[in-house]
Design an enzyme around this catalytic site. Structure first.
Site, PDB file in Angstrom:
ATOM      1  N   LYS A 164     -24.615  63.209  79.003  1.00 20.08           N
ATOM      2  CA  LYS A 164     -24.379  64.754  78.848  1.00 20.08           C
ATOM      3  C   LYS A 164     -26.041  65.092  78.754  1.00 20.08           C
ATOM      4  O   LYS A 164     -26.153  64.372  77.962  1.00 20.08           O
ATOM      5  CB  LYS A 164     -23.436  64.049  76.514  1.00 20.08           C
ATOM      6  CG  LYS A 164     -22.470  65.222  77.032  1.00 20.08           C
ATOM      7  CD  LYS A 164     -22.440  66.112  75.966  1.00 20.08           C
ATOM      8  CE  LYS A 164     -20.557  65.849  75.093  1.00 20.08           C
ATOM      9  NZ  LYS A 164     -20.579  65.946  73.462  1.00 20.08           N
ATOM     10  N   ARG A 189     -19.136  75.601  61.276  1.00 18.59           N
ATOM     11  CA  ARG A 189     -19.759  77.299  60.590  1.00 18.59           C
ATOM     12  C   ARG A 189     -18.638  77.952  61.108  1.00 18.59           C
ATOM     13  O   ARG A 189     -17.739  77.809  61.730  1.00 18.59           O
ATOM     14  CB  ARG A 189     -20.131  77.416  62.623  1.00 18.59           C
ATOM     15  CG  ARG A 189     -21.800  76.689  61.997  1.00 18.59           C
ATOM     16  CD  ARG A 189     -22.672  76.512  63.497  1.00 18.59           C
ATOM     17  NE  ARG A 189     -21.570  75.264  64.002  1.00 18.59           N
ATOM     18  CZ  ARG A 189     -22.566  74.635  65.100  1.00 18.59           C
ATOM     19  NH1 ARG A 189     -23.400  75.733  65.329  1.00 18.59           N
ATOM     20  NH2 ARG A 189     -21.561  73.441  65.529  1.00 18.59           N
TER      21      ARG A 189
HETATM   22  P1  ADP Z   1     -22.503  67.371  67.899  1.00 21.17           P
HETATM   23  O1  ADP Z   1     -22.528  67.526  70.037  1.00 21.17           O
HETATM   24  O2  ADP Z   1     -22.155  65.311  67.439  1.00 21.17           O
HETATM   25  O3  ADP Z   1     -21.311  68.878  67.630  1.00 21.17           O
HETATM   26  P2  ADP Z   1     -24.494  68.575  67.049  1.00 21.17           P
HETATM   27  O4  ADP Z   1     -25.739  68.447  66.767  1.00 21.17           O
HETATM   28  O5  ADP Z   1     -24.518  70.232  67.634  1.00 21.17           O
HETATM   29  O6  ADP Z   1     -24.177  67.565  67.216  1.00 21.17           O
HETATM   30  O7  ADP Z   1     -24.068  68.968  65.190  1.00 21.17           O
HETATM   31  C1  ADP Z   1     -23.736  67.746  64.319  1.00 21.17           C
HETATM   32  C2  ADP Z   1     -23.367  68.188  63.431  1.00 21.17           C
HETATM   33  O8  ADP Z   1     -23.848  70.224  62.352  1.00 21.17           O
HETATM   34  C3  ADP Z   1     -22.101  68.896  63.041  1.00 21.17           C
HETATM   35  O9  ADP Z   1     -21.133  68.824  62.412  1.00 21.17           O
HETATM   36  C4  ADP Z   1     -22.341  70.372  64.255  1.00 21.17           C
HETATM   37  O10 ADP Z   1     -20.884  71.108  63.198  1.00 21.17           O
HETATM   38  C5  ADP Z   1     -23.192  70.658  62.992  1.00 21.17           C
HETATM   39  N1  ADP Z   1     -23.554  72.057  62.598  1.00 21.17           N
HETATM   40  C6  ADP Z   1     -24.961  72.367  63.444  1.00 21.17           C
HETATM   41  N2  ADP Z   1     -25.160  73.538  63.828  1.00 21.17           N
HETATM   42  C7  ADP Z   1     -24.937  73.770  62.515  1.00 21.17           C
HETATM   43  C8  ADP Z   1     -25.271  75.151  61.789  1.00 21.17           C
HETATM   44  N3  ADP Z   1     -26.106  75.945  62.222  1.00 21.17           N
HETATM   45  N4  ADP Z   1     -24.522  74.701  60.230  1.00 21.17           N
HETATM   46  C9  ADP Z   1     -24.028  73.537  59.437  1.00 21.17           C
HETATM   47  N5  ADP Z   1     -23.805  72.840  60.272  1.00 21.17           N
HETATM   48  C10 ADP Z   1     -24.526  72.466  61.789  1.00 21.17           C
END
Ligand code: ADP
Length: 160
Positions: free
Chosen positions: A41, A90
């Protein structure tokens, strides 16, 4: 002592991620924020840079450490001795994916409990991707990410 693992891409870390880890740090004795490396990825930031940005963000949280890992998250949780996995939720967007993931993880490692923390109201629609896109178009990301992340976003935009 309960060790909680908060895994993610953190590409880059946002104020939404920080809201989750700060709350997790008040709930559990030790929290490990782990940057996932998935060679299949492609990411905007290299894993080492994503980790560096997270490290800077959590400096004020003495019970939070930062690392990175490759492979299955449940296997990494076993290696760290974590019995809890933190995920942020979210609005409706995360529900289906997170539900499927937690069921799969439970099948693979039944002793690991996934704990979901609801995203803060102001971060419900914030994602790393959104922050990157706003930065790329020259928008103000100060409400989305911390200043050192904003600087890193600007630097990558200038390289493009
Ligand atoms: P992944 O590829 O594992 O989803 P992310 O960095 O996108 O990695 O997200 C990591 C975690 O943080 C996930 O559980 C995601 O739902 C949560 N997350 C991402 N953005 C937010 C946000 N704005 N508020 C709360 N949780 C978030």
């Amino acid at each position: 002592m309960t060790i909680a693992l908060y895994p993610g891409s953190f590409d880059p870390v946002t104020r939404g991620h920080m809201d989750i880890v700060e709350r997790a740090a008040s709930l559990f004795e030790q929290v490990i924020m782990a940057v996932a490396i998935n060679p299949n990825k492609p990411k905007a930031f290299e894993a080492i840079e994503r980790q560096r940005l997270v490290e800077q963000s959590v400096k004020h949280l003495p019970n939070v450490s930062v690392t990175h890992y490759e492979g299955l998250t449940v296997e990494f949780a076993k290696t760290c001795g974590a019995t809890v996995m933190i995920r942020g939720l979210r609005a409706v967007s995360d529900f289906e994916y997170e539900c499927a993931m937690s069921q799969m993880n439970r099948t693979l490692h039944p002793e690991l409990q996934t704990v979901f923390l609801m995203a803060g109201l102001e971060y419900q629609f914030l994602s790393s991707r959104m922050a990157r896109e706003v930065a790329l178009l020259g928008g103000d990301v100060s409400k989305l990410v911390e200043p050192h992340v904003e600087a890193a976003l600007k630097a990558t935009c200038n390289r493009k």
